[in-house]
Scaffold this motif. Structure first.
Motif, PDB file in Angstrom:
ATOM      1  N   PHE A 160       0.843  -1.206   0.000  1.00 61.73           N
ATOM      2  CA  PHE A 160       0.000   0.000   0.000  1.00 61.73           C
ATOM      3  C   PHE A 160       0.878   1.256   0.000  1.00 61.73           C
ATOM      4  CE2 PHE A 160      -1.909   3.355   2.701  1.00 61.73           C
ATOM      5  CZ  PHE A 160      -2.850   3.807   1.793  1.00 61.73           C
ATOM      6  N   LEU A 161       1.882   1.283   0.869  1.00 55.84           N
ATOM      7  CA  LEU A 161       2.720   2.485   0.977  1.00 55.84           C
ATOM      8  C   LEU A 161       3.565   2.723  -0.277  1.00 55.84           C
ATOM      9  CD1 LEU A 161       3.750   2.300   4.736  1.00 55.84           C
ATOM     10  CD2 LEU A 161       2.208   3.971   3.676  1.00 55.84           C
ATOM     11  N   LEU A 162       3.873   1.662  -1.007  1.00 59.05           N
ATOM     12  CA  LEU A 162       4.590   1.838  -2.276  1.00 59.05           C
ATOM     13  C   LEU A 162       3.664   2.409  -3.353  1.00 59.05           C
ATOM     14  CD1 LEU A 162       6.569  -1.534  -2.754  1.00 59.05           C
ATOM     15  CD2 LEU A 162       7.497   0.655  -1.967  1.00 59.05           C
ATOM     16  N   SER A 163       2.392   2.051  -3.261  1.00 58.56           N
ATOM     17  CA  SER A 163       1.468   2.295  -4.381  1.00 58.56           C
ATOM     18  C   SER A 163       1.058   3.762  -4.487  1.00 58.56           C
ATOM     19  CB  SER A 163       0.218   1.431  -4.204  1.00 58.56           C
ATOM     20  OG  SER A 163      -0.590   1.973  -3.176  1.00 58.56           O
ATOM     21  N   ASP A 164       0.485   4.117  -5.635  1.00 63.09           N
ATOM     22  CA  ASP A 164      -0.006   5.482  -5.857  1.00 63.09           C
ATOM     23  C   ASP A 164      -1.195   5.809  -4.956  1.00 63.09           C
ATOM     24  OD1 ASP A 164       1.925   6.003  -7.668  1.00 63.09           O
ATOM     25  OD2 ASP A 164       0.671   5.681  -9.443  1.00 63.09           O
ATOM     26  N   GLU A 165      -1.886   4.785  -4.437  1.00 63.75           N
ATOM     27  CA  GLU A 165      -2.978   5.038  -3.483  1.00 63.75           C
ATOM     28  C   GLU A 165      -2.451   5.805  -2.273  1.00 63.75           C
ATOM     29  OE1 GLU A 165      -2.755   2.291  -5.215  1.00 63.75           O
ATOM     30  OE2 GLU A 165      -4.762   1.719  -5.889  1.00 63.75           O
ATOM     31  N   ALA A 166      -1.161   5.657  -1.975  1.00 69.99           N
ATOM     32  CA  ALA A 166      -0.552   6.332  -0.817  1.00 69.99           C
ATOM     33  C   ALA A 166       0.239   7.566  -1.256  1.00 69.99           C
ATOM     34  CB  ALA A 166       0.348   5.352  -0.069  1.00 69.99           C
ATOM     35  N   ALA A 167      -0.191   8.193  -2.357  1.00 69.10           N
ATOM     36  CA  ALA A 167       0.586   9.292  -2.952  1.00 69.10           C
ATOM     37  C   ALA A 167       0.827  10.468  -1.994  1.00 69.10           C
ATOM     38  CB  ALA A 167      -0.113   9.794  -4.220  1.00 69.10           C
ATOM     39  N   MET A 168      -0.067  10.658  -1.008  1.00 69.50           N
ATOM     40  CA  MET A 168       0.120  11.777  -0.060  1.00 69.50           C
ATOM     41  C   MET A 168       0.661  11.302   1.286  1.00 69.50           C
ATOM     42  SD  MET A 168      -0.095  14.874  -0.878  1.00 69.50           S
ATOM     43  CE  MET A 168      -0.505  15.853   0.552  1.00 69.50           C
ATOM     44  N   VAL A 169       1.120  10.071   1.349  1.00 70.05           N
ATOM     45  CA  VAL A 169       1.675   9.549   2.607  1.00 70.05           C
ATOM     46  C   VAL A 169       3.189   9.571   2.491  1.00 70.05           C
ATOM     47  CG1 VAL A 169       1.700   7.629   4.246  1.00 70.05           C
ATOM     48  CG2 VAL A 169      -0.349   8.044   2.851  1.00 70.05           C
ATOM     49  N   ASN A 170       3.825  10.371   3.342  1.00 69.55           N
ATOM     50  CA  ASN A 170       5.279  10.535   3.247  1.00 69.55           C
ATOM     51  C   ASN A 170       5.865  10.778   4.630  1.00 69.55           C
ATOM     52  OD1 ASN A 170       7.798  10.889   1.876  1.00 69.55           O
ATOM     53  ND2 ASN A 170       7.575  13.109   2.140  1.00 69.55           N
ATOM     54  N   GLY A 171       6.851   9.971   5.000  1.00 66.93           N
ATOM     55  CA  GLY A 171       7.582  10.197   6.259  1.00 66.93           C
ATOM     56  C   GLY A 171       6.906   9.603   7.487  1.00 66.93           C
ATOM     57  N   ILE A 172       5.914   8.738   7.292  1.00 69.96           N
ATOM     58  CA  ILE A 172       5.235   8.182   8.479  1.00 69.96           C
ATOM     59  C   ILE A 172       5.961   6.945   9.011  1.00 69.96           C
ATOM     60  CG2 ILE A 172       2.948   9.033   7.851  1.00 69.96           C
ATOM     61  CD1 ILE A 172       2.294   5.945   7.352  1.00 69.96           C
ATOM     62  N   SER A 173       5.681   6.676  10.286  1.00 74.94           N
ATOM     63  CA  SER A 173       6.123   5.444  10.942  1.00 74.94           C
ATOM     64  C   SER A 173       4.846   4.679  11.265  1.00 74.94           C
ATOM     65  CB  SER A 173       6.850   5.778  12.246  1.00 74.94           C
ATOM     66  OG  SER A 173       8.005   6.531  11.966  1.00 74.94           O
ATOM     67  N   MET A 174       4.552   3.677  10.463  1.00 77.88           N
ATOM     68  CA  MET A 174       3.245   3.018  10.537  1.00 77.88           C
ATOM     69  C   MET A 174       3.334   1.707  11.329  1.00 77.88           C
ATOM     70  SD  MET A 174       0.173   2.847   8.933  1.00 77.88           S
ATOM     71  CE  MET A 174      -0.983   1.738   8.212  1.00 77.88           C
ATOM     72  N   PRO A 175       2.786   1.695  12.563  1.00 77.15           N
ATOM     73  CA  PRO A 175       2.793   0.429  13.297  1.00 77.15           C
ATOM     74  C   PRO A 175       1.854  -0.583  12.639  1.00 77.15           C
ATOM     75  CG  PRO A 175       2.264   2.297  14.737  1.00 77.15           C
ATOM     76  CD  PRO A 175       2.147   2.772  13.313  1.00 77.15           C
ATOM     77  N   VAL A 176       2.288  -1.819  12.552  1.00 70.69           N
ATOM     78  CA  VAL A 176       1.408  -2.921  12.113  1.00 70.69           C
ATOM     79  C   VAL A 176       1.495  -3.925  13.254  1.00 70.69           C
ATOM     80  CG1 VAL A 176       0.807  -4.512  10.257  1.00 70.69           C
ATOM     81  CG2 VAL A 176       2.082  -2.426   9.728  1.00 70.69           C
TER      82      VAL A 176
END
Ligand code: NDP
Length: 241
Positions: free
Chosen positions: A218-234
């Motif tokens: 998801f984070l690689l994809s264009d769907e995440a185009a406005m997601v930058n610099g986050i630390s995403m817990p899974v």
């Protein structure tokens, strides 16, 4: 998420989470270039269609740069390779500390530099995901070098995100909790320790590699185009427990 025609570098694709990320990417149309260490894993990956595998010890800075250059050109990068050695803080050796930082922190920097330089030179856009850990947010006993190396990786992710996004390359971090892989066997095979950890995960289980891989894609994809610099817990809610 479709990755048809895209080339993705995945470090540590020989086992565990990296293996699952590579499998999922290939299933969704990508060509994967795997950078990993064990010869048996390299040979197995070479036997799969849609995958090129380069054998490298990411603890060796020069060899890492050479392998990164050999992996190019690529559309996306996943720095997933990681290693751990369990030592209490007072017994943490300089050698172990240096080994963990070399693989978990320095190698993502080197591979990231070569990947980004190549994209910028060609005037193309891309995205980087660095696989960190919940261990970068909290102090886990016996994981001093590991926690430090992942904290360093988070710093790197944030600087990549600031410096590279204006050039069209996003960078984000993904932070798994205990995930059922060979590394987890090494770190969490003591049932008492594992039960204590599990108790703090509201969803009531450890993660599977696919839980992490979906978020990375998801984070690689264009769907995440406005997601930058986050630390995403899974982490099934571990961080709020
Ligand atoms: P595994 O040990 O199962 O797999 C790690 C992969 O990285 C292997 O293919 C391994 O190759 C490769 N690798 C490790 N060191 C090197 C090296 N020096 N050179 C080249 N390749 C190397 O780990 P996981 O899949 O569990 O972990 C993947 C990532 O997720 C790591 O960054 C880890 O820190 C992180 N993570 C994992 C968690 C877990 O509970 N599993 C929790 C939180 C974060 P080889 O075996 O040949 O050395």
């Amino acid at each position: 998420m479709e990755f048809k025609g895209k080339t993705v570098i995945v470090t540590g694709a020989g086992k565990g989470i990296g293996r699952e990320i590579a499998r999922m990417l290939i299933e969704r149309g990508a060509h994967v270039v795997a950078l990993t260490r064990s010869v048996a894993d390299v040979e197995a990956l070479r036997g799969e269609s849609g995958c090129r595998a380069i054998q490298v010890d990411l603890a060796d800075a020069d060899a890492t740069r050479e392998a990164a250059i050999a992996a190019l050109p690529a559309d996306f990068l996943v720095n997933c390779a990681g290693t751990t050695e369990l030592q209490p803080f007072l017994e943490t050796t300089v050698e172990a500390f240096d080994r963990l930082v070399a693989v978990n922190t320095r190698a993502p920097m080197i591979v990231g530099q070569e990947y980004a330089r190549s994209l910028i030179k060609d005037g193309r856009h891309g995205a980087i995901v660095n696989v960190s850990s919940v261990a970068s947010f909290i102090g886990i006993p016996d994981h001093a070098a590991y926690c430090a190396s992942k904290g360093g990786l988070d710093g790197l992710t944030r600087v990549m995100a600031k410096e590279l996004a204006p050039r069209g390359i996003r960078a984000n971090g993904v932070h798994p909790t205990v995930t059922m892989t060979p590394m987890a066997v090494k770190a969490w095979s003591d049932p008492e320790k594992a039960a204590g950890m599990m108790k703090r995960i509201p969803v009531g289980r450890f993660a599977e590699p696919a839980d992490i891989a979906e978020i990375v894609l998801f984070l690689l994809s264009d769907e995440a185009a406005m997601v930058n610099g986050i630390s995403m817990p899974v982490d099934g809610g571990y961080m709020i427990a």
